[in-house]
Design an enzyme around this catalytic site. Structure first.
Site, short mmCIF file in Angstrom:
data_model
loop_
_atom_site.label_atom_id
_atom_site.label_comp_id
_atom_site.label_asym_id
_atom_site.label_seq_id
_atom_site.Cartn_x
_atom_site.Cartn_y
_atom_site.Cartn_z
N SER A 35 70.22 76.51 53.53
CA SER A 35 71.04 77.48 54.26
C SER A 35 70.16 78.60 54.80
O SER A 35 70.27 79.02 55.95
CB SER A 35 72.09 78.11 53.35
N THR A 52 67.48 72.29 48.03
CA THR A 52 68.78 72.75 47.51
C THR A 52 69.61 73.45 48.60
O THR A 52 69.06 73.87 49.62
CB THR A 52 68.57 73.74 46.35
N ARG A 53 70.93 73.61 48.32
CA ARG A 53 71.84 74.21 49.30
C ARG A 53 71.38 75.59 49.74
O ARG A 53 71.42 75.92 50.92
CB ARG A 53 73.24 74.39 48.68
N ASP A 54 70.94 76.42 48.78
CA ASP A 54 70.59 77.80 49.14
C ASP A 54 69.33 77.85 50.00
O ASP A 54 69.27 78.59 50.99
CB ASP A 54 70.47 78.70 47.89
#
Ligand SMILES: Cc1cc2nc3c(=O)[nH]c(=O)nc-3n(C[C@H](O)[C@H](O)[C@H](O)COP(=O)(O)OP(=O)(O)OC[C@H]3O[C@@H](n4cnc5c(N)ncnc54)[C@H](O)[C@@H]3O)c2cc1C
Length: 546
Positions: A284, A279-281
């Site tokens: 990141s 996922t994006r989080d």
């Protein structure tokens, strides 16, 4: 200093997708509407650089889709902190609003009369609609042209910096022309605030100039509450060298890899199952941590596209492919550096089903409104929200001011607000380097109050904010542009403070909010929202169960 006086039933502040939609709806209901924008109407704000993706559960690609499943996906992504009423409205009204936008002439992609709907991460079924060119500007320009073709009064280049209320009811606002310094006092029965997000508080961001959180700051000062301000979304797919551009997440499904300076596929440490498709989080955080530990390259990590076929790269990322080709870069052999980037604020002004804040006749919509996305936003739910809630805010603002007189703003309030500008302009000149203060703020926020936070890093940031605030308040200049920048900087400092205080109040990790000192989710204590308000000029946070 004299000022211009403007009267209206409804004053819309913000000239992008949410504000333009609100103004059109308010005008349709017969309200005397004024729209004012810090930049140019339809040519300022993040919507114009967006990929123009809107979600609608038409079920044209898969008839199993429905508003109910869209509702569940949105809650899942928001880690169940979302306001259920707002999500219900979003998911029930999305189809009608997207269809209306299409009827206005936006021209979403269609086949045999049906919308082409794309799969995007986190959605159970394909439900994202795009125009062929995927340019948000097509939508904002069209809406701006429509607004200009009506009797709505439009004002460009005016930065609103104060909102006035009396006994919990809206009275008006004050703004300044960014080019001439001319002051405007707006007396109005209702306000719709649609000023967008605050990406500029971070050093690395993909937001447009002017995304400085003015709306959050003004609303808080006026007495409204903010919600979920600890949740900022970071987008992990920004190539920062040799070009500066987003890349499609689809590339990771096709074999793109992330490597640290040792050439190691480091995602195996952070998400061994999904690796680069995480996922994006998580992605990141993984890149940020590699850089923090000294395993990054030039502030990011390597993006390895050697396994991607030229045909696929062209299809998915035409602009990126062209930019590389233009620079003579061979994407298979030359170094590409990728970094996460500040993208979207989930937090915002607390509103009810009618988009009204706790101040009567004060409405908010678009990115500046909070509660819809919870701890993490689902792809393409930002523009869908701007559209759905822009329309509602305009409608309820117009309805709210029926049978009302235009309020008279107390002269003392106007004088006090003017003094804020007067002090900056007319007292003896103080040499303060605004750009330097802004840089220090953005670096501090990026390093200590962004992708990875801790009690220690947040407290360090608070101290720094206190220092920067003192310095910024000393700023004085005759240059009008600099005065605008100084007002923006004050707003950025306020929003940063709110973000830090909310992050301290949430001693757990959830969605986009990660505390290295509290790495786990704690439902028992934190399945709820952090609300921010001002009490006796102090910013306070309170925790409410969902
Ligand atoms: C690169 C990028 C791509 C994106 N792509 C997508 C996508 O495909 N799908 C999706 O759902 N979301 C996307 N987003 C997010 C989305 O663009 C924003 O959330 C959306 O634009 C918010 O709309 P808005 O009208 O609330 O605010 P904005 O579009 O940001 O507009 C804010 C308006 O308020 C005005 N304003 C600001 N301050 C003041 C002030 N003090 N006084 C007067 N006026 C003021 C500005 O001039 C501007 O007109 C993307 C964001 C970025 C940065």
């Amino acid at each position: 200093m004299d000022h211009k006086k403007i009267k209206s039933d409804v004053l819309v502040i913000g000239g992008s997708e949410a504000g333009l939609t609100a103004a059109l709806e308010s005008n349709k209901l017969g309200a005397d509407t004024v729209i004012v924008s810090k930049g140019k109407l339809g040519k300022s704000g993040n919507a114009l650089i967006s990929g123009c993706g809107h979600n609608a559960p038409f079920g044209h690609e898969n008839d199993k889709d429905s508003p109910r499943i869209f509702f569940e996906d949105t809650l899942q992504s928001g880690k169940f902190l979302n306001n259920r009423d707002l999500v219900d409205i979003l998911t029930q009204e999305a189809c009608a609003r997207v269809r209306e936008l299409d009827d206005l002439g936006v021209g979403f992609e269609k086949k045999n009369g049906k919308f082409i709907q794309y799969s995007t991460p986190g959605h159970s079924y394909p439900r994202s609609c795009y125009t062929e060119k995927r340019k948000g500007l097509e939508i904002t320009s069209l809406l701006a042209d429509l607004v200009k073709s009506t009797e709505i009064k439009t004002l460009d280049n005016i930065m609103v910096f104060s909102v006035f209320q009396e006994k919990g009811s809206i009275e008006g606002a004050m703004g300044m022309n960014k080019n001439t310094g001319e002051l405007y006092v707006f007396s109005t029965k209702a306000i719709v605030l649609a000023t967008g997000g605050a990406g500029k508080i971070y050093k690395t961001n993909n937001n447009v100039v002017g995304t400085t959180g003015d709306g959050y700051s003004m609303a808080l000062e006026a007495g409204a509450e903010l919600i979920d301000m600890e949740f900022f979304q970071f987008y992990p797919h920004r190539v920062i060298s040799p070009v500066n551009m987003n890349v499609s997440p689809m590339l990771f499904k096709m074999g793109a890899k992330l490597l640290n300076k040792e050439g190691e596929r480091f995602m195996k440490k952070y998400d061994p199952t999904q690796m680069e498709e995480s996922t994006r989080d998580v992605k990141s955080r993984a890149i940020f941590t590699e850089v923090l530990n000294g395993d990054g390259v030039k502030g990011g990590v390597y993006l390895d596209l050697s396994k991607i076929k030229e045909k696929e790269l062209k299809r998915l990322n035409y602009k990126f492919y062209n930019a590389l080709e233009g620079k003579g870069v061979d994407y298979r052999k030359d170094d590409l550096i990728i970094s996460p980037i500040a993208h979207f604020y989930m937090g915002g002004i607390k509103v009810d089903r009618e988009c009204e804040t706790r101040i009567s006749n004060f409405f908010a919509c678009g990115e500046v409104a909070g509660g819809i996305h919870g701890a993490n936003r689902l792809a393409n739910n930002a523009l869908t929200s701007a559209l759905v809630f822009g329309s509602r805010a305009g409608r309820y603002a117009a309805k709210s001011c029926k049978d009302m007189n235009i309020p008279k703003i107390d002269e003392f309030k106007i004088k006090k607000s003017k003094n804020r500008i007067y002090k900056k302009r007319n007292e003896s000149y103080t040499k303060i380097d605004l750009a330097q203060i802004k840089k220090e703020l953005q670096e501090m926020m990026w390093g200590n109050a962004g992708i990875v936070k801790s009690g220690e890093s947040l407290n360090k940031t608070l101290k720094c904010l206190n220092k920067l605030e003192k310095e910024s308040l000393k700023f004085k200049s005759e240059n009008i542009r600099n005065i605008t920048h100084s007002l923006e900087l004050e707003n950025m400092i306020t929003v940063s403070r709110v973000l830090v205080l909310s992050s301290l109040a949430r001693a757990e990790s959830r969605g986009s909010h990660y505390r290295s000192d509290y790495p786990n989710t704690n439902d028992e204590e934190f399945l709820g929202n952090i609300i921010v308000k001002k009490r006796n000029s102090e910013i306070i946070t309170e925790k409410y169960p969902i």
